[in-house]
Write an enzyme that holds these catalytic residues in place. Structure first.
Site, PDB file in Angstrom:
ATOM      1  CB  CYS A  21      -4.503  -0.101  21.107  1.00  0.00           C
ATOM      2  SG  CYS A  21      -3.273  -0.135  22.159  1.00  0.00           S
TER       3      CYS A  21
ATOM      4  CB  CYS B 260      -9.153   4.807  19.724  1.00  0.00           C
ATOM      5  SG  CYS B 260      -9.706   5.570  21.179  1.00  0.00           S
TER       6      CYS B 260
ATOM      7  CB  CYS C 142      -1.536   6.634  22.040  1.00  0.00           C
ATOM      8  SG  CYS C 142      -2.878   6.856  21.415  1.00  0.00           S
TER       9      CYS C 142
ATOM     10  CG  HIS D 100      26.940   2.886   9.309  1.00  0.00           C
ATOM     11  ND1 HIS D 100      26.727   1.781   8.979  1.00  0.00           N
ATOM     12  CD2 HIS D 100      27.109   3.240  10.714  1.00  0.00           C
ATOM     13  CE1 HIS D 100      26.960   1.248  10.591  1.00  0.00           C
ATOM     14  NE2 HIS D 100      27.083   1.866  11.263  1.00  0.00           N
TER      15      HIS D 100
ATOM     16  CB  CYS E  63      26.570   3.085  16.852  1.00  0.00           C
ATOM     17  SG  CYS E  63      26.479   2.044  15.445  1.00  0.00           S
TER      18      CYS E  63
END
Lengths: 108, 282
Positions: B97, B100, B135, B202, B243
Protein backbone atom coordinates in the site's frame (compact mmCIF):
# COMPACT_ATOMS: atom_id res chain seq x y z
CA UNK A 1 5.73 -18.81 18.32
CA UNK A 2 2.90 -16.44 18.92
CA UNK A 3 2.37 -14.09 16.01
CA UNK A 4 1.54 -10.39 15.99
CA UNK A 5 3.03 -9.73 19.40
CA UNK A 6 3.59 -6.04 19.93
CA UNK A 7 4.25 -4.38 23.28
CA UNK A 8 2.84 -0.92 23.86
CA UNK A 9 3.64 1.32 26.80
CA UNK A 10 2.46 4.74 27.90
CA UNK A 11 4.70 6.63 30.31
CA UNK A 12 4.65 10.40 30.80
CA UNK A 13 7.78 11.86 29.22
CA UNK A 14 8.30 14.29 32.12
CA UNK A 15 7.68 14.30 35.87
CA UNK A 16 8.91 16.12 38.96
CA UNK A 17 11.23 14.20 41.32
CA UNK A 18 9.16 12.24 43.83
CA UNK A 19 6.05 12.36 41.65
CA UNK A 20 3.76 9.39 41.37
CA UNK A 21 3.14 8.62 37.71
CA UNK A 22 0.64 6.26 36.14
CA UNK A 23 2.06 3.74 33.72
CA UNK A 24 -0.05 1.79 31.27
CA UNK A 25 1.20 -1.24 29.40
CA UNK A 26 -0.43 -3.54 26.92
CA UNK A 27 0.93 -6.37 24.84
CA UNK A 28 -1.00 -7.87 21.97
CA UNK A 29 -0.86 -11.60 22.50
CA UNK A 30 -3.21 -14.52 21.91
CA UNK A 31 -2.82 -15.94 25.43
CA UNK A 32 -3.71 -19.43 24.28
CA UNK A 33 -4.87 -21.15 27.45
CA UNK A 34 -3.94 -24.71 26.55
CA UNK A 35 -7.42 -26.05 27.18
CA UNK A 36 -9.02 -25.21 23.87
CA UNK A 37 -9.29 -27.62 20.98
CA UNK A 38 -9.00 -26.92 17.27
CA UNK A 39 -11.55 -27.97 14.67
CA UNK A 40 -10.16 -31.52 14.46
CA UNK A 41 -10.26 -32.02 18.23
CA UNK A 42 -6.58 -31.65 19.03
CA UNK A 43 -5.61 -29.62 22.07
CA UNK A 44 -4.00 -26.32 21.13
CA UNK A 45 -0.81 -26.09 23.20
CA UNK A 46 -0.63 -23.40 25.85
CA UNK A 47 1.17 -20.26 24.85
CA UNK A 48 0.81 -17.30 27.18
CA UNK A 49 2.84 -14.45 28.58
CA UNK A 50 3.75 -15.95 31.95
CA UNK A 51 5.68 -13.11 33.53
CA UNK A 52 5.84 -9.36 33.31
CA UNK A 53 8.38 -7.10 35.01
CA UNK A 54 9.06 -3.39 35.09
CA UNK A 55 12.36 -1.96 36.27
CA UNK A 56 13.43 1.61 36.84
CA UNK A 57 17.17 2.25 36.50
CA UNK A 58 17.82 -1.38 37.34
CA UNK A 59 15.54 -1.43 40.39
CA UNK A 60 12.51 -3.67 40.20
CA UNK A 61 9.12 -1.91 40.35
CA UNK A 62 6.64 -4.70 39.63
CA UNK A 63 7.05 -8.39 38.95
CA UNK A 64 3.91 -10.24 37.97
CA UNK A 65 3.30 -13.91 37.28
CA UNK A 66 0.39 -14.62 34.95
CA UNK A 67 -1.78 -17.71 34.74
CA UNK A 68 -3.70 -19.39 31.97
CA UNK A 69 -7.04 -17.78 32.73
CA UNK A 70 -5.85 -14.29 31.81
CA UNK A 71 -7.48 -13.06 28.63
CA UNK A 72 -5.98 -11.97 25.38
CA UNK A 73 -3.89 -8.78 25.13
CA UNK A 74 -2.98 -8.45 28.82
CA UNK A 75 -3.09 -4.88 30.10
CA UNK A 76 -1.36 -3.62 33.23
CA UNK A 77 -1.72 -0.23 34.79
CA UNK A 78 0.23 0.75 37.88
CA UNK A 79 1.59 3.79 39.72
CA UNK A 80 5.26 4.33 40.40
CA UNK A 81 7.21 7.00 42.25
CA UNK A 82 9.92 8.61 40.17
CA UNK A 83 12.87 9.71 42.35
CA UNK A 84 15.14 10.78 39.47
CA UNK A 85 15.44 10.87 35.70
CA UNK A 86 15.94 7.50 34.14
CA UNK A 87 14.61 4.63 32.08
CA UNK A 88 11.70 2.35 32.66
CA UNK A 89 12.39 -1.07 31.23
CA UNK A 90 9.47 -3.40 30.59
CA UNK A 91 9.90 -7.09 29.95
CA UNK A 92 7.35 -9.72 28.94
CA UNK A 93 8.29 -13.42 29.07
CA UNK A 94 6.53 -15.77 26.66
CA UNK A 95 5.95 -19.50 27.24
CA UNK A 96 7.81 -20.24 24.03
CA UNK A 97 10.96 -18.61 25.44
CA UNK A 98 10.59 -15.32 23.61
CA UNK A 99 11.26 -12.19 25.61
CA UNK A 100 9.75 -8.89 24.53
CA UNK A 101 11.24 -5.65 25.80
CA UNK A 102 10.44 -1.99 25.70
CA UNK A 103 12.23 0.98 27.27
CA UNK A 104 10.79 4.42 28.01
CA UNK A 105 12.80 7.35 29.34
CA UNK A 106 11.40 9.81 31.81
CA UNK A 107 12.89 13.26 32.41
CA UNK A 108 12.72 15.12 35.70
CA UNK B 1 -50.97 11.96 50.34
CA UNK B 2 -51.41 14.50 47.61
CA UNK B 3 -48.23 16.21 48.75
CA UNK B 4 -46.30 12.98 48.43
CA UNK B 5 -47.54 12.43 44.93
CA UNK B 6 -46.54 15.95 44.01
CA UNK B 7 -43.02 15.54 45.34
CA UNK B 8 -42.71 12.30 43.44
CA UNK B 9 -43.61 14.09 40.24
CA UNK B 10 -41.22 16.90 41.10
CA UNK B 11 -38.45 14.37 41.66
CA UNK B 12 -39.15 12.85 38.28
CA UNK B 13 -39.05 16.24 36.61
CA UNK B 14 -35.82 17.10 38.34
CA UNK B 15 -34.10 13.93 37.12
CA UNK B 16 -31.15 15.24 35.12
CA UNK B 17 -31.50 13.15 32.00
CA UNK B 18 -33.91 10.58 30.72
CA UNK B 19 -32.65 7.14 31.69
CA UNK B 20 -30.83 5.65 28.76
CA UNK B 21 -30.91 8.83 26.76
CA UNK B 22 -27.99 10.75 25.36
CA UNK B 23 -25.83 12.30 28.06
CA UNK B 24 -24.21 15.73 28.02
CA UNK B 25 -20.60 14.58 28.32
CA UNK B 26 -18.05 15.95 25.90
CA UNK B 27 -16.21 13.51 23.70
CA UNK B 28 -12.52 14.22 23.38
CA UNK B 29 -10.03 11.74 22.00
CA UNK B 30 -6.51 12.35 23.27
CA UNK B 31 -7.60 15.91 24.02
CA UNK B 32 -9.05 16.56 20.59
CA UNK B 33 -12.70 17.52 20.81
CA UNK B 34 -15.13 15.68 18.56
CA UNK B 35 -18.34 17.01 17.12
CA UNK B 36 -20.53 14.34 18.61
CA UNK B 37 -23.75 16.38 18.64
CA UNK B 38 -24.45 18.51 15.61
CA UNK B 39 -27.39 20.10 13.85
CA UNK B 40 -29.07 17.47 11.73
CA UNK B 41 -28.08 17.13 8.08
CA UNK B 42 -30.98 17.41 5.60
CA UNK B 43 -31.46 13.63 5.44
CA UNK B 44 -32.03 13.52 9.20
CA UNK B 45 -33.76 16.88 9.56
CA UNK B 46 -36.55 15.84 7.21
CA UNK B 47 -37.55 13.17 9.73
CA UNK B 48 -38.15 15.82 12.40
CA UNK B 49 -34.98 15.11 14.41
CA UNK B 50 -33.02 18.31 14.88
CA UNK B 51 -29.77 16.96 16.35
CA UNK B 52 -27.54 14.17 15.14
CA UNK B 53 -26.07 12.41 18.19
CA UNK B 54 -23.14 10.04 18.15
CA UNK B 55 -23.74 6.60 19.65
CA UNK B 56 -20.99 7.43 22.15
CA UNK B 57 -23.46 9.56 24.15
CA UNK B 58 -25.71 6.56 24.78
CA UNK B 59 -23.01 4.39 26.36
CA UNK B 60 -21.91 3.97 29.95
CA UNK B 61 -19.11 6.07 31.43
CA UNK B 62 -16.60 3.20 31.50
CA UNK B 63 -17.14 2.41 27.85
CA UNK B 64 -16.98 6.08 26.97
CA UNK B 65 -13.67 6.48 28.78
CA UNK B 66 -12.07 3.67 26.82
CA UNK B 67 -12.64 5.54 23.60
CA UNK B 68 -11.31 8.85 24.93
CA UNK B 69 -7.73 7.63 25.19
CA UNK B 70 -6.17 5.91 22.22
CA UNK B 71 -4.01 3.82 24.51
CA UNK B 72 -7.04 2.44 26.31
CA UNK B 73 -8.89 1.84 23.03
CA UNK B 74 -8.47 -1.87 22.27
CA UNK B 75 -9.14 -1.21 18.57
CA UNK B 76 -5.77 0.47 18.26
CA UNK B 77 -4.11 -2.94 18.37
CA UNK B 78 -5.81 -3.70 15.07
CA UNK B 79 -4.65 -0.34 13.73
CA UNK B 80 -1.06 -1.28 14.60
CA UNK B 81 -1.44 -4.62 12.86
CA UNK B 82 -2.95 -2.98 9.79
CA UNK B 83 0.01 -0.60 9.63
CA UNK B 84 2.29 -3.63 9.27
CA UNK B 85 0.04 -4.90 6.47
CA UNK B 86 0.11 -1.45 4.89
CA UNK B 87 3.89 -1.61 4.61
CA UNK B 88 4.08 -5.30 3.65
CA UNK B 89 4.84 -6.08 0.00
CA UNK B 90 2.18 -8.44 -1.36
CA UNK B 91 0.97 -9.82 -4.65
CA UNK B 92 2.34 -10.10 -8.18
CA UNK B 93 3.06 -6.40 -8.64
CA UNK B 94 5.65 -6.52 -5.86
CA UNK B 95 4.16 -3.48 -4.17
CA UNK B 96 2.68 -2.56 -0.82
CA UNK B 97 0.00 0.00 0.00
CA UNK B 98 2.84 2.30 0.99
CA UNK B 99 4.47 2.07 -2.48
CA UNK B 100 1.72 4.22 -3.96
CA UNK B 101 0.11 5.90 -0.96
CA UNK B 102 3.12 6.61 1.25
CA UNK B 103 2.31 7.22 4.88
CA UNK B 104 -1.38 6.75 5.71
CA UNK B 105 -1.30 9.84 7.94
CA UNK B 106 -1.12 12.04 4.86
CA UNK B 107 -2.61 10.08 2.00
CA UNK B 108 -5.62 8.70 3.88
CA UNK B 109 -6.65 11.83 5.79
CA UNK B 110 -10.26 12.61 5.00
CA UNK B 111 -10.85 9.41 3.02
CA UNK B 112 -13.21 7.75 5.46
CA UNK B 113 -15.35 10.87 5.70
CA UNK B 114 -16.53 10.69 2.08
CA UNK B 115 -17.15 6.93 1.73
CA UNK B 116 -19.29 5.28 0.36
CA UNK B 117 -18.31 7.14 -2.78
CA UNK B 118 -19.33 6.87 -6.43
CA UNK B 119 -16.51 5.68 -8.67
CA UNK B 120 -17.01 7.23 -12.07
CA UNK B 121 -14.52 5.05 -13.97
CA UNK B 122 -15.98 1.80 -12.69
CA UNK B 123 -19.54 3.08 -12.64
CA UNK B 124 -20.24 1.73 -9.18
CA UNK B 125 -20.87 2.88 -5.65
CA UNK B 126 -17.92 1.81 -3.53
CA UNK B 127 -17.66 1.36 0.18
CA UNK B 128 -14.26 1.69 1.80
CA UNK B 129 -13.93 -2.09 1.90
CA UNK B 130 -14.73 -2.39 -1.81
CA UNK B 131 -12.13 0.26 -2.60
CA UNK B 132 -9.49 -1.53 -0.52
CA UNK B 133 -10.18 -4.80 -2.30
CA UNK B 134 -10.15 -3.19 -5.74
CA UNK B 135 -6.79 -1.68 -4.88
CA UNK B 136 -5.50 -5.04 -3.72
CA UNK B 137 -6.61 -7.03 -6.75
CA UNK B 138 -5.92 -4.46 -9.47
CA UNK B 139 -2.88 -2.59 -8.20
CA UNK B 140 -1.12 -5.10 -5.96
CA UNK B 141 -2.12 -8.27 -7.77
CA UNK B 142 -2.93 -9.67 -4.34
CA UNK B 143 -5.91 -11.67 -3.19
CA UNK B 144 -8.95 -9.74 -2.05
CA UNK B 145 -9.63 -9.68 1.67
CA UNK B 146 -12.83 -11.25 2.90
CA UNK B 147 -15.32 -8.36 3.02
CA UNK B 148 -15.77 -8.48 6.78
CA UNK B 149 -12.62 -10.41 7.66
CA UNK B 150 -10.30 -9.30 10.46
CA UNK B 151 -7.65 -8.02 8.03
CA UNK B 152 -10.14 -5.92 6.12
CA UNK B 153 -11.68 -4.47 9.25
CA UNK B 154 -8.25 -3.63 10.65
CA UNK B 155 -7.30 -1.90 7.39
CA UNK B 156 -10.54 0.07 7.53
CA UNK B 157 -9.69 1.07 11.09
CA UNK B 158 -6.23 2.27 10.03
CA UNK B 159 -7.73 4.40 7.26
CA UNK B 160 -10.56 5.63 9.48
CA UNK B 161 -8.29 6.83 12.25
CA UNK B 162 -6.57 9.21 9.82
CA UNK B 163 -9.85 11.12 9.43
CA UNK B 164 -10.56 11.38 13.13
CA UNK B 165 -12.36 14.59 13.99
CA UNK B 166 -13.30 15.40 10.40
CA UNK B 167 -17.01 15.73 9.69
CA UNK B 168 -18.77 12.98 7.77
CA UNK B 169 -19.49 14.30 4.33
CA UNK B 170 -21.01 11.61 2.16
CA UNK B 171 -22.44 12.83 -1.14
CA UNK B 172 -26.11 12.15 -1.81
CA UNK B 173 -26.55 13.95 -5.10
CA UNK B 174 -25.74 12.98 -8.68
CA UNK B 175 -25.20 9.26 -9.14
CA UNK B 176 -25.47 8.73 -5.36
CA UNK B 177 -29.11 9.83 -5.33
CA UNK B 178 -30.31 6.48 -6.59
CA UNK B 179 -28.50 4.68 -3.76
CA UNK B 180 -29.71 7.22 -1.23
CA UNK B 181 -33.33 6.55 -2.25
CA UNK B 182 -32.88 2.80 -2.21
CA UNK B 183 -31.19 2.96 1.19
CA UNK B 184 -33.99 5.11 2.52
CA UNK B 185 -36.55 2.57 1.33
CA UNK B 186 -34.67 -0.20 3.15
CA UNK B 187 -34.40 1.97 6.28
CA UNK B 188 -38.19 2.26 6.47
CA UNK B 189 -39.00 -1.32 5.43
CA UNK B 190 -40.13 -3.61 8.23
CA UNK B 191 -38.20 -6.86 8.26
CA UNK B 192 -38.52 -10.17 10.01
CA UNK B 193 -41.07 -11.85 12.20
CA UNK B 194 -40.95 -8.88 14.58
CA UNK B 195 -41.74 -6.54 11.69
CA UNK B 196 -39.26 -3.88 12.67
CA UNK B 197 -37.65 -1.30 10.45
CA UNK B 198 -34.47 0.58 11.28
CA UNK B 199 -36.64 3.64 11.96
CA UNK B 200 -38.78 1.89 14.59
CA UNK B 201 -35.84 1.74 16.95
CA UNK B 202 -33.30 4.32 15.83
CA UNK B 203 -35.64 7.11 14.79
CA UNK B 204 -38.75 6.69 16.90
CA UNK B 205 -37.21 5.25 20.06
CA UNK B 206 -33.61 6.33 20.38
CA UNK B 207 -32.80 7.10 23.99
CA UNK B 208 -35.27 4.48 25.21
CA UNK B 209 -34.41 1.07 26.51
CA UNK B 210 -34.41 -2.05 24.38
CA UNK B 211 -34.41 -4.69 27.08
CA UNK B 212 -31.41 -3.67 29.22
CA UNK B 213 -29.68 -1.71 26.50
CA UNK B 214 -29.98 1.84 25.25
CA UNK B 215 -31.08 2.56 21.71
CA UNK B 216 -28.87 5.02 19.89
CA UNK B 217 -29.68 7.02 16.81
CA UNK B 218 -27.91 4.38 14.77
CA UNK B 219 -25.22 6.75 13.56
CA UNK B 220 -22.27 5.09 11.86
CA UNK B 221 -19.59 7.75 12.30
CA UNK B 222 -17.77 5.50 14.79
CA UNK B 223 -17.32 2.46 12.57
CA UNK B 224 -15.44 0.21 12.50
CA UNK B 225 -16.35 -0.26 16.14
CA UNK B 226 -14.64 -2.28 18.82
CA UNK B 227 -17.43 -4.16 20.53
CA UNK B 228 -16.61 -5.37 24.01
CA UNK B 229 -19.09 -8.19 23.62
CA UNK B 230 -17.20 -9.54 20.59
CA UNK B 231 -13.75 -8.52 21.86
CA UNK B 232 -13.11 -7.46 18.30
CA UNK B 233 -13.82 -4.96 15.56
CA UNK B 234 -17.18 -4.85 13.86
CA UNK B 235 -17.91 -3.32 10.47
CA UNK B 236 -20.99 -1.34 9.67
CA UNK B 237 -22.37 -4.11 7.45
CA UNK B 238 -21.93 -6.59 10.32
CA UNK B 239 -24.02 -4.26 12.43
CA UNK B 240 -26.71 -3.94 9.73
CA UNK B 241 -26.84 -7.70 9.42
CA UNK B 242 -27.01 -8.13 13.19
CA UNK B 243 -29.91 -5.69 13.43
CA UNK B 244 -31.95 -7.40 10.71
CA UNK B 245 -31.14 -10.79 12.21
CA UNK B 246 -32.51 -9.54 15.53
CA UNK B 247 -35.83 -8.83 13.83
CA UNK B 248 -35.79 -12.57 13.07
CA UNK B 249 -35.62 -11.87 9.38
CA UNK B 250 -33.53 -13.15 6.50
CA UNK B 251 -30.68 -10.66 6.24
CA UNK B 252 -28.81 -9.30 3.28
CA UNK B 253 -25.18 -10.34 2.94
CA UNK B 254 -22.31 -8.06 3.98
CA UNK B 255 -21.13 -6.17 0.92
CA UNK B 256 -24.46 -6.69 -0.87
CA UNK B 257 -25.91 -3.86 -3.00
CA UNK B 258 -28.72 -3.48 -0.44
CA UNK B 259 -26.31 -2.81 2.41
CA UNK B 260 -24.17 -0.51 0.27
CA UNK B 261 -27.28 1.58 -0.43
CA UNK B 262 -28.26 1.50 3.23
CA UNK B 263 -24.76 2.63 4.18
CA UNK B 264 -25.07 5.61 1.82
CA UNK B 265 -28.39 6.60 3.38
CA UNK B 266 -27.37 6.08 7.02
CA UNK B 267 -24.11 7.96 6.44
CA UNK B 268 -26.09 10.88 5.03
CA UNK B 269 -28.22 10.95 8.18
CA UNK B 270 -25.03 11.51 10.15
CA UNK B 271 -23.31 14.01 7.87
CA UNK B 272 -21.60 16.61 10.04
CA UNK B 273 -20.72 14.28 12.91
CA UNK B 274 -17.01 13.76 13.51
CA UNK B 275 -15.42 10.57 12.31
CA UNK B 276 -14.53 9.02 15.66
CA UNK B 277 -13.67 5.49 14.61
CA UNK B 278 -12.51 3.08 15.65
CA UNK B 279 -14.96 3.64 18.48
CA UNK B 280 -15.64 1.49 21.55
CA UNK B 281 -19.13 0.25 22.26
CA UNK B 282 -20.74 -2.25 24.61
Amino acid sequence: MASGVKPRVKVPSKAAAGDVVTIKTLISHNMESGTRKDSSGNVIPRSIIWRFTADFNGQNVVDIVLAAAISTNPYFEFDATVPEAGDFKFTWYDDDGSVYEDVKSIAV
Amino acid sequence: MKFKALTAIAALLAAPAFAGGADDDVLTIDGQEMMSKVAAAPALAETGIDTAISGWHFREDDTQAMQMDTFDNPAMIAVDQALDAWNAVEGTADKSCASCHGAPEESMAGVRAVYPKWNEAAGEMRTLAMQINTCRTENLGAEAYKYDGAEMTAMEALITVQSRGMPMNVATDGPAAEFFDKGKEIYYTRYGILELSCANCHEQNYGNYIRADHLSQGQINGFPTYRLKNAGLVQVHNRFRGCIRDTRGETFAVGSPEFVALEVYVSARGNGLSIEGPSVRQ
